[in-house]
Design a protein around this motif. Structure first.
Motif, short mmCIF file in Angstrom:
data_model
loop_
_atom_site.label_atom_id
_atom_site.label_comp_id
_atom_site.label_asym_id
_atom_site.label_seq_id
_atom_site.Cartn_x
_atom_site.Cartn_y
_atom_site.Cartn_z
N UNK A 66 -0.56 6.13 14.25
CA UNK A 66 -0.90 4.88 13.56
C UNK A 66 -0.60 4.97 12.06
N UNK A 67 -0.88 6.11 11.44
CA UNK A 67 -0.75 6.22 9.98
C UNK A 67 0.60 6.80 9.55
N UNK A 68 1.43 7.22 10.49
CA UNK A 68 2.71 7.85 10.13
C UNK A 68 3.59 6.87 9.37
N UNK A 69 4.27 7.38 8.37
CA UNK A 69 5.18 6.57 7.57
C UNK A 69 6.50 7.29 7.38
N UNK A 70 7.31 6.74 6.51
CA UNK A 70 8.60 7.37 6.19
C UNK A 70 8.64 7.67 4.70
N UNK A 71 7.90 8.69 4.26
CA UNK A 71 7.76 8.94 2.82
C UNK A 71 9.06 9.38 2.18
N UNK A 72 9.30 8.86 1.00
CA UNK A 72 10.43 9.32 0.20
C UNK A 72 10.10 10.62 -0.50
N UNK A 73 8.79 10.85 -0.75
CA UNK A 73 8.34 12.06 -1.43
C UNK A 73 7.29 12.74 -0.56
N UNK A 74 6.97 13.98 -0.91
CA UNK A 74 6.03 14.75 -0.12
C UNK A 74 4.58 14.51 -0.45
N UNK A 75 4.29 13.78 -1.56
CA UNK A 75 2.92 13.56 -2.03
C UNK A 75 2.17 14.87 -2.22
N UNK A 76 2.92 15.90 -2.39
CA UNK A 76 2.43 17.20 -2.84
C UNK A 76 3.66 17.93 -3.35
#
Length: 635
Positions: free
Chosen positions: A348-358
């Motif tokens: 449900x929460x999966x996305x396609x991040x451009x960055x790792x947010x870490x």
């Protein structure tokens, strides 16, 4: 006969005045050029393609070009020692290892990021050279840094009140950034410096006013205004990473300011100290729970991103290449969900991040183990040196930046890299500060390993490198301008003309995913499906956007390559399982292939899958799927 060490002692007065004027002129030009570097954060160029980001790039190129030229002039005008320290060697080794592994092992084509890495390392040395020239130079650099936070907070307040438009249609508050996240984190990095000088310089307000103290009055006034502006603006950005970063940096400043002024004595009085500590810990726990509940799905999505990024780093110990994080991440996430391992909440929460947010995980994924260890060593050593040398303000802002990097992507945004270069140079240049904000200073630098006799030689080498980088970027600047003009053709649906306009720009902008997607769409709509897929294959190596695979699938379907089309649609569906559109395209593909049973099974998935957001497009897709179930085999 004793000879004076001062070469001007026996010179005529006119010579002394000339040399003094010359030095003052050079310092003024240096100040202006570094002011331009700090002003990079404010630059927005709507006429360029992706002007909020690219405008900052080209302003930075211009600024560092000016600094490079002035540094050579300064080296010719004076003999200035350049001190090298252990951390300088580590920084050079980090840059060399990152570029070599990215270029030679992975053939990464992220030219923009490679050049920025080189220029930011050079900027660090330029900052050190400038700070070593005169003690007052540090005052001006700090003032410029605080002023950026003041202007950005004022910009954000104007956006909140509707006076100024934001840089993103979906958000009201962005400052000069493309998103509220980096905007809030930038304010959070400036906040500890402003808070530190608010405490440090407030003594100037307790004594009789004297005009000669105007620098202290000015710095204290800007620090006060910056703190007020950030406190008013930061909560509205709704960025939890920025709140933690600001709290951590300001807490570090407060601890060192008051640690010898009552903390220990207060702790010894009855149990009040222990009760206060318990209350603070309870507030921290409740605050953490509250921040998690504030955006629960977002927090769960970040944890999934870190989980997949860690798996990617384990599978690629030598990295995947600078700029290739998102593409490699998307492949790893698709494999993870295709294997059936993901929970329902993760899907449900999966996305396609451009960055790792870490940023630490992203560095490990992109650059590999060796650069990651070097980077962490540089940061830890810098914090240690900052504390030991009493650079409390600089260390506090650096800590805020490092905290923000645990849950955001500041190292992927140019203004943060400029700030990081400044903070590192501030910490590692000059002598230890005198007693201030707790502790006593040490005027002996014990971290020097060697020094070059003059600054002209390294300045000349740096100028040569900067000139090469800028020579590479000038055609790219023209390409960005043409891209900005050609966007009108793409949005107007003039795809044939769009292909003609985009084709010459492709060799110069092939590391920009937005450009690649627009160009591929123009090719696809013009019937040139094979060429469109060639462009998209480069794009999917950079970013994990399911829409890229959807367009690749439609191109393959138009060329009757049904197996390739099905693989693309399934890849898009597994990258972000909550998306309905890839399953819709797959159902239509099976219907076209005559695979009635598979078409009905896929149509049932479209009808039963719950999307994140209900929309007209979702209802239209479901109506089409109902037709497939009612009339199987009929197009």
């Amino acid at each position: 006969m004793r000879h004076s060490k001062n070469p001007l002692e026996n010179k005529p007065a006119c010579c002394k005045r000339f040399v003094g004027w010359k030095n003052h002129f050079l310092r003024s030009i240096f100040n202006i050029s570094f002011m331009m570097v700090f002003a990079t954060v404010f630059v927005v160029r709507p006429e360029l393609g992706n002007g909020v980001v690219s405008g900052k790039y080209f302003w930075f190129y211009l600024s560092i070009g000016m600094i490079a030229v002035i540094s050579v002039v300064n080296g010719l005008a004076r003999r200035q020692a350049i001190r090298l320290k252990w951390v300088d060697g580590l920084i050079l080794l980090y840059g060399a290892s990152t570029l070599s592994t990215s270029y030679f092992l992975h053939s990464s084509e992220a030219v923009t990021k490679h050049l920025l890495l080189v220029l930011i390392i050079l900027l660090y040395f330029y900052f050190k050279m400038f700070l070593a020239t005169l003690k007052s130079n540090g005052y001006w650099l700090v003032l410029f840094f605080l002023a950026t936070g003041l202007v950005e907070s004022f910009w954000g307040l104007r956006q909140l009140y509707g006076i100024e438009h934001s840089q993103h249609a979906l958000f009201r508050l962005t400052g000069s950034f493309f998103n509220p996240g980096p905007y809030a984190c930038y304010l959070a990095v400036v906040m500890p410096a402003a808070f530190g000088y608010l405490l440090r310089d407030r003594s100037c307000t307790k004594v009789q006013f004297k005009l000669r103290y105007w620098p202290l009055y000015m710095r204290w006034g800007i620090a006060v205004l910056t703190c007020i502006g950030i406190v008013l603006t930061l909560p509205a950005a709704m960025s939890r990473a920025s709140w933690l970063a600001a709290a951590g940096g300001c807490g570090f400043v407060a601890f060192y300011h008051w640690k010898d002024r009552g903390f220990r004595r207060f702790a010894k009085i009855s149990g009040y100290g222990r009760w206060m500590l318990a209350g603070i810990m309870a507030l921290c726990v409740l605050g953490s729970v509250g921040m998690y509940r504030l955006k629960k799905d977002s927090a769960d999505g970040r944890m999934l991103t870190w989980k997949i990024a860690l798996q990617t780093a384990v599978h690629h110990p030598m990295g995947v290449g600078v700029g290739n994080f998102s593409g490699s991440y998307g492949h790893e996430q698709a494999v993870y969900f295709a294997s059936g391992k993901g929970t329902e909440q993760e899907r449900h929460v999966a996305g396609n991040p451009e960055y790792g947010f870490n940023e630490y995980l992203q560095i490990a994924v992109e650059q590999g183990v060796i650069p990651f260890v070097l980077f962490m060593g540089i940061m830890i050593y810098s914090v240690y040196v900052g504390i030991r040398r009493r650079r409390i303000v600089a260390t506090a802002s650096l800590l805020s930046l490092l905290i923000a990097a645990t849950a955001s992507y500041p190292f992927n945004v140019l203004p943060f890299l400029i700030v990081m270069a400044f903070l590192l140079a501030w910490i590692h240049s000059g002598k230890s500060e005198c007693k201030s904000m707790g502790g006593s200073g040490n005027n002996r630098s014990r971290f020097r390993i060697c020094k070059y006799p003059y600054s002209l030689i390294p300045s000349g080498i740096f100028l040569f490198i900067v000139a090469g980088c800028l020579y590479n970027r000038y055609p790219t600047y023209q390409a960005y301008k043409q891209w900005g003009r050609s966007k009108a053709l793409y949005h107007a649906g003039a795809y044939g003309n769009g292909v003609e306009a985009y084709a010459p720009l492709y060799p110069l902008l092939d590391d920009q995913v937005d450009f690649l997607f627009e160009y591929a769409q123009c090719l696809s709509k013009s019937g040139r499906h094979a060429e469109s897929n060639t462009v998209l294959e480069k794009a999917v190596g950079i970013r994990c956007d399911p829409m890229l695979y959807n367009v690749m699938g439609r191109n393959s379907q138009a060329m009757k390559r049904y197996a390739e089309a099905a693989a693309c649609y399934l890849k898009a569906a597994n990258i972000v399982p909550s998306r309905i559109y890839p399953w819709y395209l797959l159902a239509n593909l099976y219907e076209e292939m005559g695979e009635t049973e598979k078409a009905q099974e896929t149509a049932q998935i479209v009808l039963t899958k719950e999307p994140k957001v209900q929309s007209t497009a979702v209802r239209e897709m479901r109506e089409k799927m109902k037709e497939i179930l009612r009339n199987p085999g009929i197009q």
